[in-house]
Design a protein around this motif. Structure first.
Motif, short mmCIF file in Angstrom:
data_model
loop_
_atom_site.label_atom_id
_atom_site.label_comp_id
_atom_site.label_asym_id
_atom_site.label_seq_id
_atom_site.Cartn_x
_atom_site.Cartn_y
_atom_site.Cartn_z
N ALA A 124 -0.31 -1.22 0.68
CA ALA A 124 -1.52 -1.60 1.43
C ALA A 124 -2.49 -0.42 1.57
O ALA A 124 -3.71 -0.60 1.54
CB ALA A 124 -1.15 -2.14 2.81
N ASP A 125 -1.95 0.80 1.71
CA ASP A 125 -2.81 1.99 1.79
C ASP A 125 -3.35 2.37 0.42
O ASP A 125 -4.51 2.74 0.28
CB ASP A 125 -2.03 3.17 2.37
CG ASP A 125 -1.86 3.07 3.87
OD1 ASP A 125 -2.61 2.30 4.49
OD2 ASP A 125 -0.97 3.74 4.42
N ARG A 126 -2.49 2.28 -0.59
CA ARG A 126 -2.93 2.65 -1.94
C ARG A 126 -4.05 1.74 -2.44
O ARG A 126 -4.95 2.18 -3.13
CB ARG A 126 -1.73 2.57 -2.91
CG ARG A 126 -0.57 3.43 -2.52
CD ARG A 126 0.39 3.67 -3.67
NE ARG A 126 0.79 2.53 -4.44
CZ ARG A 126 1.94 1.86 -4.30
NH1 ARG A 126 2.80 2.22 -3.36
NH2 ARG A 126 2.25 0.86 -5.09
N SER A 177 -2.03 -5.97 -11.01
CA SER A 177 -2.52 -5.50 -12.31
C SER A 177 -2.91 -4.02 -12.32
O SER A 177 -2.98 -3.40 -13.38
CB SER A 177 -3.74 -6.34 -12.75
OG SER A 177 -4.79 -6.17 -11.82
N ASP A 178 -3.15 -3.43 -11.15
CA ASP A 178 -3.60 -2.03 -11.08
C ASP A 178 -2.45 -1.07 -11.42
O ASP A 178 -1.44 -1.01 -10.71
CB ASP A 178 -4.12 -1.73 -9.67
CG ASP A 178 -4.85 -0.39 -9.59
OD1 ASP A 178 -4.33 0.61 -10.14
OD2 ASP A 178 -5.92 -0.33 -8.96
N LYS A 179 -2.61 -0.31 -12.50
CA LYS A 179 -1.53 0.57 -12.97
C LYS A 179 -1.54 1.93 -12.28
O LYS A 179 -0.58 2.69 -12.39
CB LYS A 179 -1.63 0.75 -14.49
CG LYS A 179 -1.33 -0.52 -15.24
CD LYS A 179 -1.18 -0.29 -16.72
CE LYS A 179 -0.75 -1.58 -17.41
NZ LYS A 179 -0.52 -1.40 -18.84
N ILE A 180 -2.63 2.27 -11.63
CA ILE A 180 -2.71 3.59 -10.98
C ILE A 180 -2.28 3.50 -9.51
O ILE A 180 -1.41 4.21 -9.05
CB ILE A 180 -4.13 4.17 -11.10
CG1 ILE A 180 -4.48 4.39 -12.57
CG2 ILE A 180 -4.24 5.49 -10.34
CD1 ILE A 180 -5.91 4.73 -12.83
N LYS A 181 -2.90 2.57 -8.78
CA LYS A 181 -2.63 2.47 -7.34
C LYS A 181 -1.69 1.32 -6.98
O LYS A 181 -1.12 1.29 -5.90
CB LYS A 181 -3.95 2.30 -6.57
CG LYS A 181 -4.88 3.49 -6.70
CD LYS A 181 -6.12 3.35 -5.84
CE LYS A 181 -7.10 2.36 -6.43
NZ LYS A 181 -8.36 2.30 -5.65
N GLY A 182 -1.58 0.35 -7.90
CA GLY A 182 -0.82 -0.86 -7.59
C GLY A 182 0.55 -0.92 -8.23
O GLY A 182 1.22 0.09 -8.41
N LEU A 183 0.93 -2.14 -8.60
CA LEU A 183 2.27 -2.40 -9.16
C LEU A 183 2.21 -2.67 -10.66
O LEU A 183 3.15 -3.20 -11.24
CB LEU A 183 2.90 -3.60 -8.44
CG LEU A 183 3.00 -3.50 -6.91
CD1 LEU A 183 3.45 -4.83 -6.32
CD2 LEU A 183 3.95 -2.38 -6.49
N GLY A 184 1.07 -2.32 -11.29
CA GLY A 184 0.84 -2.65 -12.69
C GLY A 184 1.82 -2.06 -13.68
O GLY A 184 1.97 -2.56 -14.79
N ASN A 185 2.49 -0.97 -13.30
CA ASN A 185 3.46 -0.34 -14.21
C ASN A 185 4.84 -0.99 -14.15
O ASN A 185 5.70 -0.71 -14.98
CB ASN A 185 3.59 1.16 -13.91
CG ASN A 185 2.36 1.92 -14.38
OD1 ASN A 185 1.82 1.61 -15.44
ND2 ASN A 185 1.90 2.87 -13.60
N LEU A 186 5.05 -1.86 -13.16
CA LEU A 186 6.31 -2.58 -13.08
C LEU A 186 6.19 -3.86 -13.90
O LEU A 186 5.11 -4.44 -14.01
CB LEU A 186 6.63 -2.94 -11.62
CG LEU A 186 6.80 -1.78 -10.64
CD1 LEU A 186 7.01 -2.32 -9.24
CD2 LEU A 186 7.96 -0.88 -11.04
N LYS A 187 7.29 -4.30 -14.46
CA LYS A 187 7.29 -5.59 -15.18
C LYS A 187 7.59 -6.67 -14.15
O LYS A 187 8.76 -6.87 -13.79
CB LYS A 187 8.35 -5.59 -16.29
CG LYS A 187 8.10 -4.58 -17.39
CD LYS A 187 9.27 -4.63 -18.37
CE LYS A 187 9.14 -3.55 -19.43
NZ LYS A 187 10.34 -3.49 -20.30
N ILE A 188 6.54 -7.31 -13.66
CA ILE A 188 6.72 -8.31 -12.61
C ILE A 188 6.36 -9.70 -13.12
O ILE A 188 5.27 -9.91 -13.66
CB ILE A 188 5.87 -7.98 -11.36
CG1 ILE A 188 6.37 -6.68 -10.71
CG2 ILE A 188 5.92 -9.12 -10.35
CD1 ILE A 188 5.55 -6.21 -9.53
N ASP A 189 7.28 -10.63 -12.95
CA ASP A 189 7.03 -12.03 -13.29
C ASP A 189 7.07 -12.79 -11.96
O ASP A 189 8.13 -13.00 -11.39
CB ASP A 189 8.12 -12.54 -14.25
CG ASP A 189 8.01 -14.04 -14.47
OD1 ASP A 189 6.88 -14.54 -14.51
OD2 ASP A 189 9.08 -14.71 -14.56
#
Length: 251
Positions: free
Chosen positions: A10-12, A173-185
């Motif tokens: 939430a902060d990121r 979808s955000d790869k820098i601040k969010g969860l975009g680097n995780l493989k989430i389905d």
């Protein structure tokens, strides 16, 4: 090391610009009075009032970054009279020596006592500071009348599930601040569940999404699967097997 790694989602994902800001179109929309005032550098003292997690502090920070002014931040829960006086003296000096205005961003502003409020009132009256307060409590009831009368009060609304969905998808979808680097389905049903049961509180929704991602089962390919049951546990609200309109009809 990712500078965002240790901060909660939430902060990121806190918006940094007006364009990233979600909801509150009546306050922060493209043609709103507030946006025009900020653009013209003519925003006066104001109070942001509304429920938790709807963007009050975020909008105050966006305004601060858009303005060519000094910014001071205090939290009324932890700041004392001495802290206020220090900020006000520094603001008066900057105005006198450099002709530069100071905005004071004050979280939980309803928590100021009479001595703190009197100190602030003098600074607002003399023009030493421009005040932006944020509060979850009705300022007309909880704050010194003299301060409220010198501010424009903006009333924030709970965010709609649609607004929250936009922010959740951005976080995924955000790869820098969010969860975009995780493989989430994640199923649409699970996302929708989190968005609806956050009750208009985006911080709550992002916390639930992050918790769901941390607790989701991982398959052999490293993909995290978030279904409605995982989402319901993360949001701490039981999943129901009826659609939204039927749910409200039943209530």
């Amino acid at each position: 090391t990712n500078e965002y790694a240790l901060a909660p989602l939430a902060d990121r994902m806190r918006p940094q610009t007006f364009d990233e800001f979600v909801g509150q179109k009546h306050i922060a929309g493209e043609k709103s009075l507030l946006r025009r005032a900020v653009k013209a550098g003519a925003l006066g003292s104001c109070i942001f009032y509304g429920p938790a997690g709807c963007g009050k502090t975020t909008l105050a920070n966006i305004i601060a970054s858009e303005l060519n002014a000094n910014i001071e931040k205090l939290n009324a829960v932890s700041a004392g009279v001495a802290d206020c006086k220090k900020v006000i003296e520094k603001a008066a000096e900057n105005l006198r020596m450099f002709g530069k205005r100071t905005y004071l961003l004050l979280d939980e502003c309803h928590r100021f006592n009479k001595a703190q409020s009197d100190c602030l009132l003098q600074a607002i009256e003399k023009g030493h500071i421009i005040f932006i307060g944020s509060t979850t409590v009705n300022p007309y009831v909880s704050m010194t009348t003299a301060i409220v009368s010198r501010c424009r009060v903006f009333e924030f609304e709970k965010l709609s599930p649609e607004d929250i969905l936009v922010a959740l998808k951005r976080a995924l979808s955000d790869k820098i601040k969010g969860l975009g680097n995780l493989k989430i389905d994640i199923t649409e049903e699970a996302l929708s569940h989190i968005a609806h049961f956050a009750a208009g509180d985006l911080r709550n929704a992002l916390n639930a999404l992050e918790f769901a991602a941390l607790s989701a089962p991982k398959d052999a390919d490293g993909v995290l699967h978030i279904d409605i049951e995982t989402a319901a546990q993360a949001a701490q609200k039981r999943a129901i097997s009826v659609d939204q309109s039927l749910y409200y009809d039943l209530i």
